[in-house]
Design a protein around this motif. Structure first.
Motif, PDB file in Angstrom:
ATOM      1  N   ALA A 106     -41.153 -72.807 -17.129  1.00 17.29           N
ATOM      2  CA  ALA A 106     -40.895 -73.341 -15.790  1.00 17.29           C
ATOM      3  C   ALA A 106     -40.870 -74.854 -15.888  1.00 17.29           C
ATOM      4  CB  ALA A 106     -41.993 -72.913 -14.824  1.00 17.29           C
ATOM      5  N   HIS A 107     -39.886 -75.478 -15.252  1.00 21.14           N
ATOM      6  CA  HIS A 107     -39.863 -76.939 -15.363  1.00 21.14           C
ATOM      7  C   HIS A 107     -40.837 -77.572 -14.381  1.00 21.14           C
ATOM      8  CE1 HIS A 107     -36.981 -77.617 -11.946  1.00 21.14           C
ATOM      9  NE2 HIS A 107     -36.407 -76.512 -12.374  1.00 21.14           N
ATOM     10  N   ALA A 108     -41.471 -78.642 -14.864  1.00 24.73           N
ATOM     11  CA  ALA A 108     -42.496 -79.317 -14.067  1.00 24.73           C
ATOM     12  C   ALA A 108     -41.913 -80.453 -13.248  1.00 24.73           C
ATOM     13  CB  ALA A 108     -43.586 -79.855 -14.987  1.00 24.73           C
ATOM     14  N   ILE A 138     -39.251 -74.306  -4.039  1.00 23.31           N
ATOM     15  CA  ILE A 138     -38.357 -73.273  -4.580  1.00 23.31           C
ATOM     16  C   ILE A 138     -38.044 -73.585  -6.052  1.00 23.31           C
ATOM     17  CG2 ILE A 138     -36.105 -72.158  -4.370  1.00 23.31           C
ATOM     18  CD1 ILE A 138     -36.035 -73.066  -1.429  1.00 23.31           C
ATOM     19  N   ASP A 139     -37.671 -74.828  -6.302  1.00 25.29           N
ATOM     20  CA  ASP A 139     -37.135 -75.209  -7.623  1.00 25.29           C
ATOM     21  C   ASP A 139     -37.992 -76.273  -8.268  1.00 25.29           C
ATOM     22  OD1 ASP A 139     -35.515 -75.519  -9.800  1.00 25.29           O
ATOM     23  OD2 ASP A 139     -34.055 -76.763  -8.764  1.00 25.29           O
ATOM     24  N   PHE A 140     -38.921 -75.968  -9.196  1.00 23.29           N
ATOM     25  CA  PHE A 140     -39.293 -74.636  -9.598  1.00 23.29           C
ATOM     26  C   PHE A 140     -40.808 -74.591  -9.716  1.00 23.29           C
ATOM     27  CE2 PHE A 140     -39.487 -71.173 -12.912  1.00 23.29           C
ATOM     28  CZ  PHE A 140     -39.023 -70.162 -12.113  1.00 23.29           C
ATOM     29  N   LYS A 141     -41.463 -75.457  -8.871  1.00 24.49           N
ATOM     30  CA  LYS A 141     -42.924 -75.422  -8.901  1.00 24.49           C
ATOM     31  C   LYS A 141     -43.432 -74.099  -8.343  1.00 24.49           C
ATOM     32  CE  LYS A 141     -44.063 -80.242  -9.316  1.00 24.49           C
ATOM     33  NZ  LYS A 141     -44.363 -81.520  -8.654  1.00 24.49           N
ATOM     34  N   ASP A 172     -38.150 -82.905 -17.988  1.00 23.42           N
ATOM     35  CA  ASP A 172     -36.718 -83.270 -18.050  1.00 23.42           C
ATOM     36  C   ASP A 172     -35.741 -82.113 -17.915  1.00 23.42           C
ATOM     37  OD1 ASP A 172     -37.059 -85.965 -18.126  1.00 23.42           O
ATOM     38  OD2 ASP A 172     -36.517 -86.247 -20.234  1.00 23.42           O
ATOM     39  N   GLU A 173     -36.008 -81.204 -16.984  1.00 30.66           N
ATOM     40  CA  GLU A 173     -34.989 -80.184 -16.746  1.00 30.66           C
ATOM     41  C   GLU A 173     -33.954 -80.714 -15.765  1.00 30.66           C
ATOM     42  OE1 GLU A 173     -32.867 -76.674 -15.160  1.00 30.66           O
ATOM     43  OE2 GLU A 173     -33.979 -78.178 -14.047  1.00 30.66           O
ATOM     44  N   GLU A 174     -34.419 -81.460 -14.762  1.00 29.56           N
ATOM     45  CA  GLU A 174     -33.506 -81.941 -13.723  1.00 29.56           C
ATOM     46  C   GLU A 174     -32.660 -83.104 -14.216  1.00 29.56           C
ATOM     47  OE1 GLU A 174     -32.865 -80.335 -11.223  1.00 29.56           O
ATOM     48  OE2 GLU A 174     -34.622 -79.268 -10.466  1.00 29.56           O
ATOM     49  N   SER A 175     -33.224 -83.938 -15.063  1.00 24.49           N
ATOM     50  CA  SER A 175     -32.441 -85.006 -15.690  1.00 24.49           C
ATOM     51  C   SER A 175     -33.248 -85.536 -16.865  1.00 24.49           C
ATOM     52  CB  SER A 175     -32.142 -86.137 -14.699  1.00 24.49           C
ATOM     53  OG  SER A 175     -33.339 -86.771 -14.301  1.00 24.49           O
ATOM     54  N   ASN A 198     -37.337 -67.423 -17.310  1.00 18.51           N
ATOM     55  CA  ASN A 198     -37.271 -68.759 -16.702  1.00 18.51           C
ATOM     56  C   ASN A 198     -36.626 -68.636 -15.330  1.00 18.51           C
ATOM     57  OD1 ASN A 198     -34.499 -68.598 -17.303  1.00 18.51           O
ATOM     58  ND2 ASN A 198     -34.389 -70.788 -17.675  1.00 18.51           N
ATOM     59  N   GLU A 199     -36.109 -69.739 -14.792  1.00 17.93           N
ATOM     60  CA  GLU A 199     -35.499 -69.659 -13.461  1.00 17.93           C
ATOM     61  C   GLU A 199     -34.091 -69.085 -13.576  1.00 17.93           C
ATOM     62  OE1 GLU A 199     -35.303 -73.703 -12.086  1.00 17.93           O
ATOM     63  OE2 GLU A 199     -33.982 -74.304 -13.707  1.00 17.93           O
ATOM     64  N   GLY A 200     -33.559 -68.577 -12.456  1.00 15.62           N
ATOM     65  CA  GLY A 200     -32.203 -68.034 -12.528  1.00 15.62           C
ATOM     66  C   GLY A 200     -31.828 -67.180 -11.337  1.00 15.62           C
ATOM     67  N   ILE A 444     -35.243 -65.744 -13.226  1.00 17.88           N
ATOM     68  CA  ILE A 444     -35.537 -65.251 -11.884  1.00 17.88           C
ATOM     69  C   ILE A 444     -36.343 -66.301 -11.118  1.00 17.88           C
ATOM     70  CG2 ILE A 444     -37.675 -64.019 -12.575  1.00 17.88           C
ATOM     71  CD1 ILE A 444     -36.625 -61.805 -10.511  1.00 17.88           C
ATOM     72  N   TYR A 445     -35.960 -66.515  -9.873  1.00 18.90           N
ATOM     73  CA  TYR A 445     -36.835 -67.274  -8.966  1.00 18.90           C
ATOM     74  C   TYR A 445     -37.724 -66.204  -8.346  1.00 18.90           C
ATOM     75  CZ  TYR A 445     -33.964 -71.438  -9.477  1.00 18.90           C
ATOM     76  OH  TYR A 445     -33.316 -72.526  -9.990  1.00 18.90           O
ATOM     77  N   PRO A 446     -38.979 -66.128  -8.774  1.00 18.68           N
ATOM     78  CA  PRO A 446     -39.768 -64.925  -8.472  1.00 18.68           C
ATOM     79  C   PRO A 446     -40.388 -64.920  -7.082  1.00 18.68           C
ATOM     80  CG  PRO A 446     -41.024 -66.395  -9.884  1.00 18.68           C
ATOM     81  CD  PRO A 446     -39.727 -67.082  -9.603  1.00 18.68           C
TER      82      PRO A 446
HETATM   83 ZN   LIG Z   1     -34.725 -75.631 -11.438  1.00 18.59          ZN
END
Ligand SMILES: [Zn+2]
Length: 486
Positions: A106-108, A138-141, A172-175, A198-200, A444-446
């Motif tokens: 999960a990205h922080a 939602i994304d992604f905490k 650094d997932e978002e940038s 992971n997310e999706g 998955i966004y769980p």
């Molecule tokens: Zn995300």
């Protein structure tokens, strides 16, 4: 990379604080009770750690999680990056080693906010009206909270583990450049696994509160920048010439605006569209069925046009092209010698990129206009070339793994009779670090979410339902438990 231990001073302070506060112990009894909504409470705490990227400051999340998971029995590693304050967090709960590890990523970091457009403080972790509010909910905490809570429960309940369970909170997932690809290149042994989450995909909830379907992404689209450059005569603007590159570029973009790339339905998208057809009403269901099974090309085209009114469904069905940056001109009285547009191309893995670029050139059909990748000697060009190389060989993650099946069964046990489907994620994620090494990743966004709330992702007043977070934790916990017996 280092092993985290509570510093002595901190322990000392803690002991002192405990001694001083004995008189307050009684008033603390209520706070010591297990929370009714532990995942929501954890999410609220994570939101309060502002990790807007840039700069990210993900090391703060790493320290926060280390203090939580270290005492719970996890081996903690924090991998610092060359950028101060930026680190990846890895917690491992040891199994008996008879099976290969499962990893939850999960990205922080989060995207920034337009603070004046929010009705609440985006970094206060507000819990109100049944929701947790804030940037990253939602994304992604939200996902990080769900994954953390699920693995903590494994440890707390001493579930016998055949596989190590690894939790990664990524930077650094978002940038930024120190993302999971950087982590994988520099510390692969820490995140090697049999498969990963992971997310999706989405667990979409209708307005009546019922879950419509559960989608699990098995592939991500990839983002490639393409540069369109028009050239002409640079001259005094008092005597305009017909080859003004700004006009040439404008005509080229206008042609692209009318150009639609061909339908490209992957097996994953076909399954998703069929599920959507089954769980929605006409005209959408009818159009989807025509798109999937129609034999009359005219009807299929018409169905495609109707479905494509929805930007998400449009994006799932084809490669997309979006102009995103324009650069032209530098003086009010000079016609410039060139004008440039950047196109953001979103590719379905497996796409023949050269063929797509050729079709763009054919549509523009103007020899004063060049269409190409950024030059390989620039950072953007090098990145695009590397991405393309990876994308060409990317395969969707297969469905016949114990992780996919466990996720599917757990979803069915929580939302009986609701279909579970594969999904092509419309954007890129950090999954590429694993998927490009042949390791299956399922996104998955769980948490069940309505289409309305989904619009808040990367937008304003982002929020997620408390009840959804707790259901999601149950989903992931059950999945991890089921995995241990297979
Ligand atoms: Zn995300």
């Amino acid at each position: 990379m280092f092993q985290v231990k509570l510093p002595t001073v901190q322990r000392l302070l803690y002991t002192t604080a405990v001694t001083i506060c004995v008189c307050m112990a009684l008033t603390r009894v209520a706070a010591a009770q297990p929370s009714e909504h532990p995942t929501a409470d954890l999410l609220s705490e994570l939101i309060r750690i502002d990790t807007s990227n840039p700069p990210g400051n993900e090391a703060r999340i790493a320290e926060f999680l280390a203090e939580r998971l270290g005492p719970a029995g996890f081996e903690i590693r924090i991998v610092p990056t060359p950028q101060p304050g930026k680190a990846h967090f890895i917690a491992r709960l040891k199994g008996d080693g008879s099976k290969r590890a499962v990893l939850l990523a999960a990205h922080a970091d989060v995207v920034g906010v337009e603070r004046e457009k929010w009705t609440i403080d985006p970094f206060a972790g507000v819990i109100r009206d049944g929701y947790v509010w804030g940037r990253g909910a939602i994304d992604f905490k939200g996902g990080l909270a769900v994954f953390t809570q699920a693995v903590t429960r494994l440890a707390r309940e001493h579930v016998p583990l055949h596989r190590d369970v690894i939790l990664v909170a990524e930077a650094d997932e978002e940038s930024g450049r120190y993302n999971t690809s950087w982590l994988a290149d520099s510390n692969w042994s820490l995140i090697d696994c049999e498969f990963a989450l992971n997310e999706g995909g989405w667990i979409i909830k209708n307005d009546d509160g019922r879950v419509q379907y559960v989608s699990i992404s098995t592939a991500d689209k990839r983002s490639i920048p393409l540069i369109v450059t028009a050239t002409g005569t640079s001259t005094h603007s008092s005597m305009p010439t017909p080859d003004n590159p700004i006009l040439t570029l404008s005509r080229a973009l206008a042609k692209l605006a009318d150009f639609e790339t061909p339908l490209e339905l992957t097996a994953g998208t076909r399954e998703f569209f069929a599920t959507l057809a089954k769980t929605s009403s006409p005209p959408l269901s009818t159009n989807l069925n025509t798109l999937l099974n129609g034999t009359d090309p005219k009807q299929v085209r018409e169905a495609d046009r109707e479905i494509s009114q929805n930007p998400l469904l449009h994006a799932l069905a084809r490669n997309t092209i979006a102009p995103v940056i324009l650069k032209a001109g530098f003086r009010g009285n000079v016609i410039p010698g060139s004008a440039q547009a950047t196109l953001n191309v979103r590719l379905i893995p497996g796409t023949d990129f050269e063929a797509l670029v050729s079709s763009i050139r054919r549509v523009i059909n103007d020899d004063r206009v060049d269409v190409s990748l950024a030059r390989p000697n620039t950072p953007e060009g090098a990145r695009a070339a590397a991405l393309l190389k990876q994308t060409a060989s990317l395969k969707p993650s297969p469905k016949d793994t114990v992780l996919y099946r466990a996720l599917e069964r757990s979803a069915h046990s929580i939302w009986p009779e609701r279909p579970v489907t594969t999904y092509l994620f419309q954007a890129g994620t950090d999954a590429i670090a694993w998927r490009s090494r042949g390791i299956p990743v399922y996104g998955i966004y769980p948490y069940p979410i309505t289409a309305e709330d989904l619009k808040r992702m990367h937008g304003n007043d982002e929020r997620v339902l408390i009840q959804s977070l707790e259901q999601g934790t149950e989903l992931i916990f059950k999945t991890l438990v089921a995995l241990q017996s297979e």
